[in-house]
Write a protein that holds these residues in place. Structure first.
Motif, PDB file in Angstrom:
ATOM      1  N   ALA A  55       0.857  -1.191   0.000  1.00  0.00           N
ATOM      2  CA  ALA A  55       0.000   0.000   0.000  1.00  0.00           C
ATOM      3  C   ALA A  55       0.889   1.236   0.000  1.00  0.00           C
ATOM      4  O   ALA A  55       1.922   1.265   0.679  1.00  0.00           O
ATOM      5  CB  ALA A  55      -0.924   0.021   1.218  1.00  0.00           C
ATOM      6  N   ASN A 108      -8.962  -2.190   2.922  1.00  0.00           N
ATOM      7  CA  ASN A 108      -7.740  -1.418   3.122  1.00  0.00           C
ATOM      8  C   ASN A 108      -7.962   0.071   2.880  1.00  0.00           C
ATOM      9  O   ASN A 108      -7.061   0.881   3.087  1.00  0.00           O
ATOM     10  CB  ASN A 108      -6.632  -1.930   2.194  1.00  0.00           C
ATOM     11  CG  ASN A 108      -6.024  -3.229   2.683  1.00  0.00           C
ATOM     12  OD1 ASN A 108      -6.212  -3.632   3.837  1.00  0.00           O
ATOM     13  ND2 ASN A 108      -5.299  -3.911   1.815  1.00  0.00           N
ATOM     14  N   THR A 133      -9.004   0.737   7.132  1.00  0.00           N
ATOM     15  CA  THR A 133      -7.625   0.706   7.623  1.00  0.00           C
ATOM     16  C   THR A 133      -7.447   1.596   8.854  1.00  0.00           C
ATOM     17  O   THR A 133      -6.633   1.312   9.732  1.00  0.00           O
ATOM     18  CB  THR A 133      -6.638   1.117   6.519  1.00  0.00           C
ATOM     19  OG1 THR A 133      -5.306   0.984   6.999  1.00  0.00           O
ATOM     20  CG2 THR A 133      -6.861   2.558   6.061  1.00  0.00           C
ATOM     21  N   TYR A 138      -4.203   1.607  11.058  1.00  0.00           N
ATOM     22  CA  TYR A 138      -3.586   1.925   9.776  1.00  0.00           C
ATOM     23  C   TYR A 138      -2.742   0.769   9.245  1.00  0.00           C
ATOM     24  O   TYR A 138      -1.775   0.967   8.511  1.00  0.00           O
ATOM     25  CB  TYR A 138      -2.757   3.212   9.852  1.00  0.00           C
ATOM     26  CG  TYR A 138      -3.602   4.406  10.239  1.00  0.00           C
ATOM     27  CD1 TYR A 138      -4.475   4.970   9.326  1.00  0.00           C
ATOM     28  CD2 TYR A 138      -3.557   4.930  11.528  1.00  0.00           C
ATOM     29  CE1 TYR A 138      -5.278   6.045   9.681  1.00  0.00           C
ATOM     30  CE2 TYR A 138      -4.354   5.995  11.897  1.00  0.00           C
ATOM     31  CZ  TYR A 138      -5.219   6.548  10.963  1.00  0.00           C
ATOM     32  OH  TYR A 138      -6.015   7.589  11.318  1.00  0.00           O
ATOM     33  N   CYS A 140      -2.874  -2.877   6.972  1.00  0.00           N
ATOM     34  CA  CYS A 140      -3.605  -3.302   5.783  1.00  0.00           C
ATOM     35  C   CYS A 140      -3.548  -4.820   5.631  1.00  0.00           C
ATOM     36  O   CYS A 140      -2.562  -5.451   6.018  1.00  0.00           O
ATOM     37  CB  CYS A 140      -3.003  -2.665   4.521  1.00  0.00           C
ATOM     38  SG  CYS A 140      -3.209  -0.878   4.414  1.00  0.00           S
ATOM     39  N   ALA A 146      -3.859  -6.702  11.140  1.00  0.00           N
ATOM     40  CA  ALA A 146      -5.052  -6.061  10.584  1.00  0.00           C
ATOM     41  C   ALA A 146      -6.272  -6.951  10.782  1.00  0.00           C
ATOM     42  O   ALA A 146      -7.350  -6.490  11.189  1.00  0.00           O
ATOM     43  CB  ALA A 146      -4.850  -5.767   9.093  1.00  0.00           C
TER      44      ALA A 146
END
Length: 220
Positions: A55, A108, A133, A138, A140, A146
């Protein structure tokens, strides 16, 4: 109870039909202005971070901690441009209405973007949670943390209760390691050892769910 975790982009809507291009252009413009570099350099940075870290946001966190990630996400998901380009996946509302169990979106993208798209498509009523996200610290997908954060937010104690529906094989491979069921969604989906079902469209997903006692029969 089964908990369905749905990816958003290229799963519930056709992001490749135009929205991804809008977001990519916005990211490039933001990076050019924020980093004070030429457009071509900013485009290279965006793609380089995406390839290296999964990302662009992740690359910014590593190399440019002075940049506000909230600002980046807000500027790079311009809803006034995104919403007119929204193309829902065919049959998505009908399939969601047939699936038994709780449902959540896991993306995401930022949560404000996900919620806006769900409302525009008339799908928000199907989902008890929308996890972006920003809700996952934050991080992903396919980062394990995550998924751990998402399960905590949705209120899932056992990963085995979840089914992840996603167009990314990498994401499915990651969650299969800790017990989730997996559905690879999209025209490129095919059988793999870590995929419980490859659904080329929503109708196929609904039929598979019905065959496994996870959906109500189709009417008519």
């Amino acid at each position: 109870m089964t908990v369905w975790l749905f990816d958003l982009d290229n799963t519930l809507h056709h992001a490749d039909a135009g929205i991804f291009n809008i977001i990519n252009q916005a990211m490039t413009a933001y990076l050019a202005g924020r980093l004070n570099v030429a457009h071509a350099v900013a485009s290279h940075v965006r793609q380089d971070y995406w390839h290296r870290y999964g990302a662009t946001m992740a690359g910014l966190q590593i190399h440019h901690p002075e940049i506000s990630i909230d600002e980046f996400l807000r500027e790079c998901h311009p809803l006034d441009a995104v919403l007119p380009a929204l193309v829902p996946v065919e049959g998505v509302a009908e399939t969601l209405g047939r699936l038994n169990g709780r449902k959540a979106v896991l993306t995401n993208g930022p949560s404000f973007y996900a919620q806006a798209l769900l409302e525009a498509m008339g799908l928000a009523e199907f989902f008890g949670h929308t996890v972006g996200t920003d809700d996952m610290g934050y991080r992903c997908k396919p980062d394990r943390e995550a998924f751990v954060s998402a399960c905590r937010m949705v209120g899932v104690a056992r990963a085995q209760a979840c089914i992840l529906v996603d167009d990314s094989a990498d994401n499915l491979h990651a969650v299969k390691k800790f017990g989730m069921k997996t559905v690879w969604f999209g025209q490129s989906a095919h059988d793999l050892p870590f995929v419980d079902f490859a659904a080329r469209d929503m109708a196929a997903l609904a039929d598979w769910a019905e065959e496994n006692g996870l959906a109500v029969p189709a009417c008519g």
